[in-house]
Scaffold this active site. Structure first.
Site, short mmCIF file in Angstrom:
data_model
loop_
_atom_site.label_atom_id
_atom_site.label_comp_id
_atom_site.label_asym_id
_atom_site.label_seq_id
_atom_site.Cartn_x
_atom_site.Cartn_y
_atom_site.Cartn_z
N ASP A 104 -2.23 10.71 -1.57
CA ASP A 104 -1.62 9.42 -1.22
C ASP A 104 -1.08 9.42 0.21
O ASP A 104 0.11 9.56 0.45
CB ASP A 104 -0.50 9.10 -2.22
CG ASP A 104 -1.07 8.98 -3.63
OD1 ASP A 104 -2.31 8.87 -3.76
OD2 ASP A 104 -0.30 8.99 -4.59
N ASP A 162 -7.27 12.32 -11.64
CA ASP A 162 -6.09 12.21 -10.78
C ASP A 162 -4.91 12.83 -11.53
O ASP A 162 -5.01 13.16 -12.71
CB ASP A 162 -5.84 10.71 -10.52
CG ASP A 162 -4.88 10.47 -9.36
OD1 ASP A 162 -4.45 11.45 -8.73
OD2 ASP A 162 -4.56 9.29 -9.11
N GLU A 209 -2.06 17.78 -11.28
CA GLU A 209 -1.32 18.94 -10.74
C GLU A 209 -0.70 19.79 -11.84
O GLU A 209 -0.64 21.01 -11.63
CB GLU A 209 -0.26 18.43 -9.76
CG GLU A 209 -0.84 17.78 -8.52
CD GLU A 209 -1.40 16.37 -8.76
OE1 GLU A 209 -0.99 15.74 -9.75
OE2 GLU A 209 -2.25 15.93 -7.97
#
Lengths: 907, 577
Positions: A589, A514, A517
């Site tokens: 999300d 996770d 980015e």
């Protein structure tokens, strides 16, 4: 009075607090290079100027390549040299590259390489593409023509004003630079900026960033963007360029933001938005009846895409244009673009996969039900969830642990008070075939073994001074692993080895990547500052969108090294072209609201057509508390996501299926069981996709590429030959289902027939998932409830045969051990199932595995009633009994083994 | 691999096991599974006749599933595990032939007879273990029951004692009420003896003013409390927020708060105290009120000035928090920021709305002037005519005199329950000056108040649900603390449940509310309600499930629902006597 304040407060709660923080993210107007390129486009549209021309004497015709120099002509005495190359590749792909000759640039920095970054393709491509042998070149005046694809396609390179034109059967289909928006901002120092600027250019934020959160950006190279327009002649529909929470068909952006591709942790994202999200696949598809084309813009920098597909008449009526164009703008790097062309969208996807690779066959368990929550608190909690699933007869394969399982967010550690015996917990899970996925993120907390090693051995992302970059994320002050470096990947691999404190000798542990980015809480746009340095000397400005992929690839390599013959499972949030080779993705999300359920379907369809089919959205919605109805509908839709995971935020109430109570619990259970009974179909589809890259969850227009009515359908899709239209409206009792042809569509449960091309309104109360079996198909199932997919291993198969108007049907079935790489050595069977002339037969198309599972029953839809049947296998014949119902028949207990050819004859 | 013989031959040998019993069928039902000339009928549908070979052929033919007792072919079937040497049991058919040895329910391993998975019979060792557990448990339960009986007796004694206390307090209350009536009557008589109508009217006006002023000052006080709340939220945020997370909105808020603090001087005025003082002044006789009118007005003005400052401060701080709520980035998930936001949202929902009106002082002032005017028209002689109720006592000792009377009565009541107030009254001599009558009423009102609250407290203890046999009543001061996961959990059995951890973490999960017998699984369940509110969620609560044991012992805790804790406990309290 008090009441009024209460509502005000509620209002603040829902609208003030829970919404994307748009001001954190740059608009095009606030982004230097996007602002400048949009400005340039406006000016060029007025002046009709063109500044880019090919130097005639520089052109070379090589072996399947044409190269030379483009000249950017500022004035008679000031010309910038831009070397270009056009390659003719296999699968009718054309690749065009335009670089900048910086050999004359005086560059002092040792930290950064002088040249533009041209390596994005190395990460994106599965292997270097093979040049084509099937082409012919012809020169005529200002045009070089190449005939390829068996003469179907022609490529023209126009030299006067540089353009690339692709024709199909003589008609123009794709044009690069038709609108003269080609723009390469060549190197210059700030003092000389005016002398290096065309009259049509703006100098907005060329050397300084005025956006409040990124005004520290040093912009060491000044302006260096690249941009190009691509026109699709006669195409009204364009798709792709995930990730955006938007419609399947890309929208016109003249009066909105452009679609942005920049991997960011976009919190509580909005639907119907072109804002950047967690992942970026710079690949766009255009489709019209008879032809599909794609453009793959291989660039890992911050990128915006403007879409021009509508026009407004003088009286304000908006209509679709006959042709669509896309204006690509990237902050730096080179222009490296592949034009794909084929007669069907399916073929286009295969061609894209030939470049970037496919999703390898996943472990069977990963297609089952994943149960996640931020967080399951401790070992007891984890085992209780498992116990409750079993108590309620809900099949499930995998439980997930979010960040709270760690000791102070130090990855590769456990919070010992809550997880004193992870090995024991993993073994208990394994006893019923269950798996555990734990989160491991790329931000590494300062001051423990892992970060110390990264810092000491130069394996961290660096700041502009060349020191390890320190930023903030979950653990507080952290550094980020630089997985562009092979040394870092090697070190990463050691962390996942067997017999560490982290993972013991478990074989049912898998990894969730996770925040890759990367998410940097203290950084601009919640990500890394653009002047950080990755793999030796490349600014992250150039490879930012690739970082997340290098990270999950490193994890994949590490887990592969750990497991040897077992297939790793990795879930990633950030991704790039090529990510499909090593990870599944989810849409990040989302929120517990109906519009997020609805948008999840076009989002996942887009992933499927952009070559990354192993995708899903958080079932139930991450933020907030779904109503029982929404949760139920979300399960009914989520079982059709290729990746099926329920997840919830730490502040959300518990919502595992048994919490809602009846009738919801039963309906969710039934949905999950449906997913499990269809696992043979899912597994077969994933197998096929691993060969070709084609979608697993398929947009309607892939199956009906000549029916324009299907081109914009985004609430409906095929999984195999099942047409699914999930209900995504609150309180719905009916659903509109579009049938794309005049075939018979059998209701999945009742087998009632729906027929006739066009829209049908069907009953869809809460207990109904609108699913139809297209005729002419054979769908494999395993109908027995077991606690997990692994425990279905010994179970017999059911085949649902839906006969078409000729009384025929076909299907495929892939079987292997569900977890190892043995299938790469032929340890599998791929069966061709055919029904014709009253005979259902199975042939082994490929592979040879001793599969002893039997065939339990055959359900034949659209058949006349029959008296009995016989089964034939290995030279023996056995009589079978047949049960005839009103609109279907059941052949009972044929008992044939699936691994060997067999026949069932209806008598 | 397996199933070599294919498949196409009827699967005869699978119907029965080595002992010629039909697999999966309990001994009592074996007689139902008999081949009649190679045929057999479904048990609930005898009209459906099958070949005997279709029993346990792994295909579900009968609607009731009766043809597949030994396989997983029929949904929701039950499979009989013989478990010889232990206890035979039915298991759900989906556990049959799934590759897993489900020893917990099928210790003989007979559930895996077709998959090739080896499940050796473990009934002997499992039974041994089971017996050991059973004996230990029985012993523990016997001790536990014994202890429970003792606890129940203690609880009964405590209940009886409470009943006594209740009777005492009730007598005291009735005494106090009598005294109040008596003194009030004296005051009424006095006022009536003067210019009755005028005094009555003035008294009424004064009572109205008292109400008004009380309300206003109450409002000021709650506003002041509001200021305290928002101030606390902000200073806590200032102390605890994570500056590294770089949330500009949070930083801005804290910065603005620090700026605010530079000029901020907390007001020293205790409005509540002021309110009590003024109410007391207004509660006296008309003349007393008139005498203290300047004190009253001064105090009111002071309160109004103070309120103006409070109002300004509160507006500023609310503005800061409103900015925070709208602009903070929840992505950073700083628990301290979340707490600040949550507290402020609670504050907004709950806060009393205060009407900002300082003009009332003028109206009070003019009323007091009117009273003064009216009184001045009365004849001065009245002052001398004021009667003395009785012979004087040293005025300084009035209070202590009343206290003495009261405590004497209390003593008598405790000695001889049922003593009437009349008996005591005689022991006191009524020696009050007019001025002191009001004080006497007030004093007895305080006593009555105190008796009343004692009565309420006792009644609530008496009526509380203390579980089966009221066994929990005897648990005052019994406390268990255990560490589970990262927290210590402290359970006061009839008090609070708290979660404690590092950095001073100490959260109330709930307070004992009731206990009930759960006959289904023979446990006692205690409920603890109204804990601290969760972020964006409900108030915390706890459920403690108590099984019979010889000692109080916390076994574990889980959080099956957000902010709802489930404790497992072993204790004599769980022993059903």
């Amino acid at each position: 009075m008090k009441l009024a304040r209460f509502f005000l407060c509620l209002f603040a709660l829902f609208y003030g607090v829970i919404a994307v923080k748009k001001e954190l993210f740059k608009t095009c107007d606030q982004s230097g290079f996007c602002h400048r390129n949009r400005h340039y486009a406006q000016e060029i549209a007025k002046t009709k100027k063109s500044y880019y021309t090919v130097a005639r004497d520089s052109v070379q015709l090589g072996d399947s390549k044409i190269s030379g120099d483009i000249h950017k002509v500022l004035n008679d005495s000031h010309v910038v040299k831009l070397p270009f190359e056009v390659d003719i590749l296999e699968n009718d792909n054309i690749r065009v590259r335009i670089d900048e000759d910086r050999s004359q640039v005086n560059w002092g920095s040792k930290l950064l390489q002088k040249e533009r970054y041209s390596g994005a393709h190395k990460w994106a491509f599965a292997t270097e593409p093979t040049p084509s042998k099937d082409y012919q070149v012809e020169e005529s005046g200002d045009v070089i023509s190449v005939s390829y694809g068996g003469g179907k396609y022609t490529l023209e390179i126009h030299l006067g004003t540089f353009q690339v034109v692709v024709k199909y059967k003589g008609a123009v289909q794709v044009v690069l630079n038709e609108k003269n928006l080609l723009n390469v901002e060549h190197y210059r120092v700030e003092e000389d900026n005016d002398a290096n600027r065309l009259p049509d250019e703006s100098d907005f934020d060329a050397f300084h960033d005025s956006f409040k959160d990124s005004n520290a950006d040093s912009l060491p190279f000044g302006p260096e963007s690249v941009a190009l327009d691509v026109t699709f002649n006669g195409f009204k529909y364009v798709y792709g360029i995930p990730e955006h929470a938007d419609s399947l068909v890309l929208k016109d952006t003249k009066s909105s933001e452009p679609y942005r591709l920049y991997n960011v942790d976009i919190f509580e994202y909005e639907t119907d938005s072109k804002l950047a999200m967690y992942g970026a696949i710079p690949y766009l598809v255009a489709h019209k009846p008879g032809l599909s084309t794609g453009v793959f813009w291989i660039n890992g920098a911050d990128t915006y895409v403007d879409i021009d597909r509508e026009e407004e008449s003088s009286d304000g009526v908006i209509t679709s244009k006959e042709s669509t164009s896309a204006h690509w703008m990237s902050e730096n790097g080179i222009i490296d673009v592949v034009i794909l062309i084929a007669e069907t969208p399916e073929q286009i996807t295969e061609n894209y996969a030939s470049l970037t690779g496919t999703t390898p066959l996943p472990q069977l368990f990963s297609l089952g039900y994943h149960q996640c929550r931020w967080n399951y608190n401790d070992e007891d909690d984890v085992l209780q969830i498992t116990e409750n699933m079993d108590k309620h007869n809900i099949p499930y394969d995998t439980i997930w642990l979010d960040i709270e399982y760690t000791d102070s967010k130090k990855y590769f550690t456990w919070k010992k008070e809550s997880f004193p015996d992870p090995d024991g917990m993993l073994k208990k899970l394994a006893s019923t075939g269950r798996n555990l996925v734990t989160i491991i993120d790329p931000h590494i907390k300062l001051g423990y073994e892992v970060s110390k090693n990264l810092e000491a051995n130069d394996m961290a992302v660096l700041n502009k001074e060349g020191k390890p970059f320190h930023g903030h994320c979950w653990p507080g002050e952290s550094i980020w692993i630089d997985t562009f470096k092979s040394s870092a990947v090697d070190y990463w691999t050691t962390l996942f080895q067997n017999n560490t404190e982290f993972s013991g000798d478990a074989t049912n542990l898998h990894i969730w990547n996770d925040m890759n980015e990367p998410s940097v809480f203290s950084g601009p746009e919640t990500t890394s500052p653009k002047d950080l340095i990755t793999h030796e000397s490349v600014e992250i400005r150039s490879d930012h969108n690739i970082y997340g992929m290098t990270y999950h690839e490193a994890t994949f390599e590490a887990m592969k090294a750990r497991y040897g013959n077992k297939r790793p499972f990795i879930l990633t949030r950030a991704y790039f072209s090529g990510s499909q080779r090593t990870a599944a993705m989810w849409t990040g999300d989302n929120m517990s609201k109906w519009e997020y359920l609805k948008i999840s379907i076009p989002m996942i369809l887009t992933q499927n057509l952009a070559g990354m089919p192993f995708s899903g959205a958080d079932v139930g919605g991450f933020f907030g508390n779904p109503s029982k109805e929404l949760l139920t509908r979300w399960y009914q839709a989520g079982i059709w996501y290729p990746f099926f995971r329920a997840h919830a935020h730490i502040d959300a109430r518990r919502r595992e299926p048994w919490i809602a109570g009846e009738p919801y619990t039963s309906l969710m259970t039934e949905a999950v069981k449906l997913r499990y009974s269809l696992l043979p179909l899912w597994y077969t589809k994933f197998y096929e996709s691993s060969l070709t890259g084609t979608p697993v969850m398929t947009p309607l227009f892939y199956r009906f590429p000549d029916d324009e009515a299907t081109f914009a359908i985004e609430n409906s899709f095929f999984v195999g030959d099942l047409l699914v239209t999930p209900v995504t409206e609150e309180g719905a009792e009916k659903q509109t289902v579009y049938l794309p042809d005049d075939s018979k569509y059998f209701d999945y449960k009742t087998f009632e027939v729906l027929q006739g091309r066009g829209e049908h309104v069907v009953d869809a109360p809460l207990e109904k998932i609108p699913v139809y079996i297209k005729d002419g198909s054979i769908t494999p199932r395993k109908d027995r409830y077991r606690r997990s997919s692994k425990l279905m291993k010994y179970d017999p198969y059911t085949l649902v045969v839906a006969l078409d108007s000729n009384g025929e049907a076909q299907g495929k079935l892939y079987i292997d051990d569900g977890e190892t790489y043995d299938y790469e050595h032929g340890d599998f069977v791929y069966l061709d199932l055919t029904f014709r002339d009253g005979v259902l037969s199975s042939q082994v198309l490929n592979g040879s595995m001793d599969v002893s599972n039997t065939l339990e029953r055959v359900i034949i839809l659209g058949s006349e009633s029959v008296e009995s049947a016989t089964a034939e296998q290995a030279g023996e014949t056995r009589g079978l009994s047949v049960e005839s119902k009103e609109n279907y028949i059941v052949v009972k207990n044929p008992g044939v083994v699936m691994g060997k050819p067999w026949k069932i004859n209806l008598l | 691999m397996r199933l070599p013989l294919a498949v196409l031959v009827p699967l005869l040998p699978l119907v029965v096991n080595a002992d010629s019993e039909v697999i999966g069928v309990a001994p009592k039902d074996q007689h139902l599974y008999v081949s009649k000339d190679g045929k057999w009928s479904c048990l609930s549908n005898p009209e459906i006749v099958l070949d005997w070979s279709q029993v346990n052929d792994d295909y579900c033919d009968c609607p009731d599933g009766s043809d597949e007792p030994g396989t997983s072919a029929c949904e929701n079937n039950l499979f009989w595990c013989k478990n010889e040497g232990h206890v035979g049991s039915y298991i759900p058919s989906h556990l049959v032939n799934d590759g897993v040895c489900d020893y917990e329910v099928c210790c003989d391993g007979s559930d895996e007879w077709k998959t090739g998975v080896q499940c050796p019979n473990k009934c002997v060792e499992i039974h041994e273990e089971y017996e050991k557990d059973r004996i230990a448990t029985e012993k523990m339960i016997a001790v536990g029951k014994d202890k429970a009986a003792k606890i129940i007796r203690a609880a009964q004694r405590m209940k009886a004692k409470l009943a006594d206390q209740l009777a005492t307090e009730e007598s005291l209350l009735s005494f106090d009420k009598g005294e109040i009536r008596r003194f009030q009557k004296l005051i009424d008589e006095r006022d009536e003896s003067e210019n009755a109508d005028l005094f009555k009217a003035l008294k009424k006006t004064i009572d109205e003013q008292k109400l008004l002023v009380g309300k206003k000052l109450g409002a000021f006080a709650s506003k002041k409390q509001n200021l305290g709340t928002v101030y606390d939220i902000l200073s806590k945020l200032d102390e605890t927020f994570n500056a590294n997370l770089n949330d500009n909105a949070v930083k801005q808020t804290v910065e603005d708060f620090r700026e605010f603090l530079k000029d901020y001087q907390p007001s020293e005025l205790d409005v509540k105290k002021l309110q009590r003082k003024i109410i007391a002044l207004f509660s006296k006789g008309v003349k007393e009120v008139n005498d203290s009118s300047s004190v009253i007005l001064e105090s009111l003005k002071e309160a109004v000035t103070d309120h103006g400052v409070v109002d300004k401060h509160i507006a500023k701080l609310e503005e800061l928090l409103n900015y925070l709520i709208e602009n903070y980035n929840p992505n950073f998930n700083d628990p301290n920021v979340k707490e600040a936001v949550g507290s402020f949202q609670d504050y907004l929902v709950n806060k009393e709305v205060v009407e900002d009106d300082a003009m009332f002082v003028d109206s009070v002032s003019s009323v007091l002037n009117t009273i003064a005017d009216k009184l001045s028209t009365l004849k001065p002689v009245q002052e001398e005519q004021q009667p003395e109720v009785s012979a004087p006592l040293q005025s300084v000792e009035e209070g202590s005199f009343i206290d003495r009377v009261r405590s004497k009565f209390h003593f008598l009541v405790e000695q001889f329950l049922g003593t009437s107030s009349a008996q005591v009254k005689k022991s006191g001599i009524e020696t009050f000056k007019n001025d002191d009558l009001a004080d006497a009423v007030q004093k007895f009102e305080e006593y009555a108040q105190s008796a009343s609250s004692s009565i309420d407290a006792i009644n609530s203890k008496l009526s509380k649900n203390y579980g089966p046999n009221e066994i929990f009543r005897a648990m005052a001061d019994v406390k268990k603390t255990s560490k589970f996961g990262e927290y210590d959990y402290e359970l006061e059995i009839i008090g609070d449940v708290r979660q404690k951890g590092a950095n001073g973490h100490n959260v109330k999960i709930g307070t004992f509310d009731r206990a009930e017998l759960d006959e289904k699984d023979n446990t006692v369940v205690a409920y603890y309600e109204n804990g601290a509110k969760c972020w964006n969620g409900p108030v915390r609560r706890a459920v403690v499930k108590i099984e019979c044991g010889d000692e109080h012992e916390l076994l574990g805790v889980s959080e099956p629902e957000k902010c709802e804790y489930l404790f497992r406990m072993r204790s004599p309290l769980g022993c059903h006597v």
